[in-house]
Motif scaffolding. Structure first.
Motif, PDB file in Angstrom:
ATOM      1  N   HIS A 186     -67.297   4.447 -66.154  1.00  0.00           N
ATOM      2  CA  HIS A 186     -67.058   3.948 -64.797  1.00  0.00           C
ATOM      3  C   HIS A 186     -68.296   4.147 -63.928  1.00  0.00           C
ATOM      4  O   HIS A 186     -68.652   3.284 -63.128  1.00  0.00           O
ATOM      5  N   LYS A 187     -68.945   5.289 -64.102  1.00  0.00           N
ATOM      6  CA  LYS A 187     -70.155   5.574 -63.325  1.00  0.00           C
ATOM      7  C   LYS A 187     -71.226   4.539 -63.627  1.00  0.00           C
ATOM      8  O   LYS A 187     -71.888   4.034 -62.714  1.00  0.00           O
ATOM      9  N   SER A 188     -71.382   4.185 -64.890  1.00  0.00           N
ATOM     10  CA  SER A 188     -72.366   3.171 -65.278  1.00  0.00           C
ATOM     11  C   SER A 188     -72.030   1.819 -64.671  1.00  0.00           C
ATOM     12  O   SER A 188     -72.905   1.137 -64.126  1.00  0.00           O
ATOM     13  N   LYS A 189     -70.756   1.423 -64.758  1.00  0.00           N
ATOM     14  CA  LYS A 189     -70.324   0.130 -64.198  1.00  0.00           C
ATOM     15  C   LYS A 189     -70.580   0.068 -62.698  1.00  0.00           C
ATOM     16  O   LYS A 189     -71.136  -0.911 -62.194  1.00  0.00           O
ATOM     17  N   VAL A 190     -70.155   1.100 -61.993  1.00  0.00           N
ATOM     18  CA  VAL A 190     -70.304   1.130 -60.535  1.00  0.00           C
ATOM     19  C   VAL A 190     -71.789   1.175 -60.158  1.00  0.00           C
ATOM     20  O   VAL A 190     -72.223   0.465 -59.245  1.00  0.00           O
ATOM     21  N   SER A 191     -72.571   1.964 -60.871  1.00  0.00           N
ATOM     22  CA  SER A 191     -74.015   2.059 -60.600  1.00  0.00           C
ATOM     23  C   SER A 191     -74.707   0.719 -60.760  1.00  0.00           C
ATOM     24  O   SER A 191     -75.538   0.334 -59.931  1.00  0.00           O
ATOM     25  N   ARG A 192     -74.383   0.012 -61.827  1.00  0.00           N
ATOM     26  CA  ARG A 192     -75.009  -1.293 -62.072  1.00  0.00           C
ATOM     27  C   ARG A 192     -74.587  -2.329 -61.036  1.00  0.00           C
ATOM     28  O   ARG A 192     -75.405  -3.046 -60.476  1.00  0.00           O
ATOM     29  N   LYS A 193     -73.303  -2.400 -60.783  1.00  0.00           N
ATOM     30  CA  LYS A 193     -72.772  -3.450 -59.914  1.00  0.00           C
ATOM     31  C   LYS A 193     -73.107  -3.233 -58.439  1.00  0.00           C
ATOM     32  O   LYS A 193     -73.313  -4.190 -57.699  1.00  0.00           O
ATOM     33  N   PHE A 194     -73.172  -1.969 -58.007  1.00  0.00           N
ATOM     34  CA  PHE A 194     -73.332  -1.677 -56.580  1.00  0.00           C
ATOM     35  C   PHE A 194     -74.569  -0.839 -56.278  1.00  0.00           C
ATOM     36  O   PHE A 194     -74.593  -0.082 -55.313  1.00  0.00           O
ATOM     37  N   LYS A 195     -75.593  -0.995 -57.094  1.00  0.00           N
ATOM     38  CA  LYS A 195     -76.797  -0.163 -56.983  1.00  0.00           C
ATOM     39  C   LYS A 195     -77.337  -0.105 -55.555  1.00  0.00           C
ATOM     40  O   LYS A 195     -77.578   0.970 -55.016  1.00  0.00           O
ATOM     41  N   ALA A 196     -77.507  -1.245 -54.920  1.00  0.00           N
ATOM     42  CA  ALA A 196     -78.080  -1.273 -53.569  1.00  0.00           C
ATOM     43  C   ALA A 196     -77.172  -0.583 -52.552  1.00  0.00           C
ATOM     44  O   ALA A 196     -77.655   0.112 -51.653  1.00  0.00           O
ATOM     45  N   LEU A 197     -75.871  -0.746 -52.699  1.00  0.00           N
ATOM     46  CA  LEU A 197     -74.926  -0.153 -51.738  1.00  0.00           C
ATOM     47  C   LEU A 197     -74.768   1.357 -51.920  1.00  0.00           C
ATOM     48  O   LEU A 197     -74.299   2.046 -51.015  1.00  0.00           O
ATOM     49  N   LEU A 198     -75.156   1.874 -53.075  1.00  0.00           N
ATOM     50  CA  LEU A 198     -75.019   3.298 -53.358  1.00  0.00           C
ATOM     51  C   LEU A 198     -76.193   4.133 -52.854  1.00  0.00           C
ATOM     52  O   LEU A 198     -76.118   5.364 -52.889  1.00  0.00           O
ATOM     53  N   LYS A 199     -77.233   3.485 -52.358  1.00  0.00           N
ATOM     54  CA  LYS A 199     -78.392   4.240 -51.860  1.00  0.00           C
ATOM     55  C   LYS A 199     -77.936   5.186 -50.749  1.00  0.00           C
ATOM     56  O   LYS A 199     -77.268   4.784 -49.813  1.00  0.00           O
ATOM     57  N   GLY A 200     -78.271   6.462 -50.918  1.00  0.00           N
ATOM     58  CA  GLY A 200     -77.912   7.471 -49.932  1.00  0.00           C
ATOM     59  C   GLY A 200     -76.498   7.996 -50.067  1.00  0.00           C
ATOM     60  O   GLY A 200     -76.052   8.814 -49.266  1.00  0.00           O
ATOM     61  N   LYS A 201     -75.765   7.540 -51.071  1.00  0.00           N
ATOM     62  CA  LYS A 201     -74.397   8.003 -51.302  1.00  0.00           C
ATOM     63  C   LYS A 201     -74.346   8.840 -52.576  1.00  0.00           C
ATOM     64  O   LYS A 201     -75.172   8.694 -53.461  1.00  0.00           O
ATOM     65  N   LYS A 202     -73.361   9.673 -52.643  1.00  0.00           N
ATOM     66  CA  LYS A 202     -73.157  10.497 -53.819  1.00  0.00           C
ATOM     67  C   LYS A 202     -72.145   9.802 -54.723  1.00  0.00           C
ATOM     68  O   LYS A 202     -71.070   9.408 -54.282  1.00  0.00           O
ATOM     69  N   LEU A 203     -72.491   9.627 -55.999  1.00  0.00           N
ATOM     70  CA  LEU A 203     -71.610   9.058 -57.013  1.00  0.00           C
ATOM     71  C   LEU A 203     -71.349  10.150 -58.044  1.00  0.00           C
ATOM     72  O   LEU A 203     -72.265  10.608 -58.725  1.00  0.00           O
ATOM     73  N   VAL A 204     -70.097  10.587 -58.135  1.00  0.00           N
ATOM     74  CA  VAL A 204     -69.734  11.746 -58.944  1.00  0.00           C
ATOM     75  C   VAL A 204     -68.752  11.350 -60.044  1.00  0.00           C
ATOM     76  O   VAL A 204     -67.734  10.722 -59.769  1.00  0.00           O
ATOM     77  N   CYS A 205     -69.073  11.749 -61.262  1.00  0.00           N
ATOM     78  CA  CYS A 205     -68.151  11.541 -62.381  1.00  0.00           C
ATOM     79  C   CYS A 205     -67.342  12.820 -62.584  1.00  0.00           C
ATOM     80  O   CYS A 205     -67.906  13.901 -62.768  1.00  0.00           O
ATOM     81  N   LEU A 206     -66.014  12.695 -62.537  1.00  0.00           N
ATOM     82  CA  LEU A 206     -65.131  13.846 -62.678  1.00  0.00           C
ATOM     83  C   LEU A 206     -64.801  14.182 -64.131  1.00  0.00           C
ATOM     84  O   LEU A 206     -64.273  15.251 -64.415  1.00  0.00           O
ATOM     85  N   ASP A 207     -65.112  13.278 -65.057  1.00  0.00           N
ATOM     86  CA  ASP A 207     -64.824  13.500 -66.483  1.00  0.00           C
ATOM     87  C   ASP A 207     -63.351  13.862 -66.713  1.00  0.00           C
ATOM     88  O   ASP A 207     -63.032  14.875 -67.337  1.00  0.00           O
ATOM     89  N   ILE A 208     -62.468  13.010 -66.231  1.00  0.00           N
ATOM     90  CA  ILE A 208     -61.030  13.190 -66.444  1.00  0.00           C
ATOM     91  C   ILE A 208     -60.547  12.033 -67.313  1.00  0.00           C
ATOM     92  O   ILE A 208     -60.630  10.878 -66.909  1.00  0.00           O
TER      93      ILE A 208
END
Length: 96
Positions: free
Chosen positions: A49-71
């Motif tokens: 999910h982290k990979s998908k979100v990172s690729r699709k929303f890379k520009a919008l994630l600048k300055g935000k924290k993206l955390v994988c909970l591994d659940i």
């Protein structure tokens, strides 16, 4: 059922607004650019999910924290063990 559970659990905390969204098109709420922009922190359940979100929303994630909970995806909605895991892992990143 992880994201809907997270939304239901964390919306009960004062000062916390949470929206559960999925990365697949069949999710009740699909993660979108608007949700990424709205969020202060984006939590995902798995590395994929982290990979998908990172690729699709890379520009919008600048300055935000993206955390994988591994659940893993092996819990029913509001499963007590899932709630325990969510609280334990999210509290490492957000003061609850």
């Amino acid at each position: 059922m992880r994201s809907p559970t997270g939304e239901e659990v964390f919306c009960t905390y004062d000062g916390v607004d949470a929206i559960g969204a999925g990365t697949n098109s069949d999710a009740d709420t699909v993660v979108s650019g608007d949700l990424i922009e709205w969020a202060d922190i984006v939590f995902v359940m798995e590395r994929m999910h982290k990979s998908k979100v990172s690729r699709k929303f890379k520009a919008l994630l600048k300055g935000k924290k993206l955390v994988c909970l591994d659940i893993p995806d092996n819990y029913q909605r509001m499963d007590p063990e899932l709630i325990r895991l969510l609280k334990a892992k999210v509290s490492q990143h957000v003061q609850l």
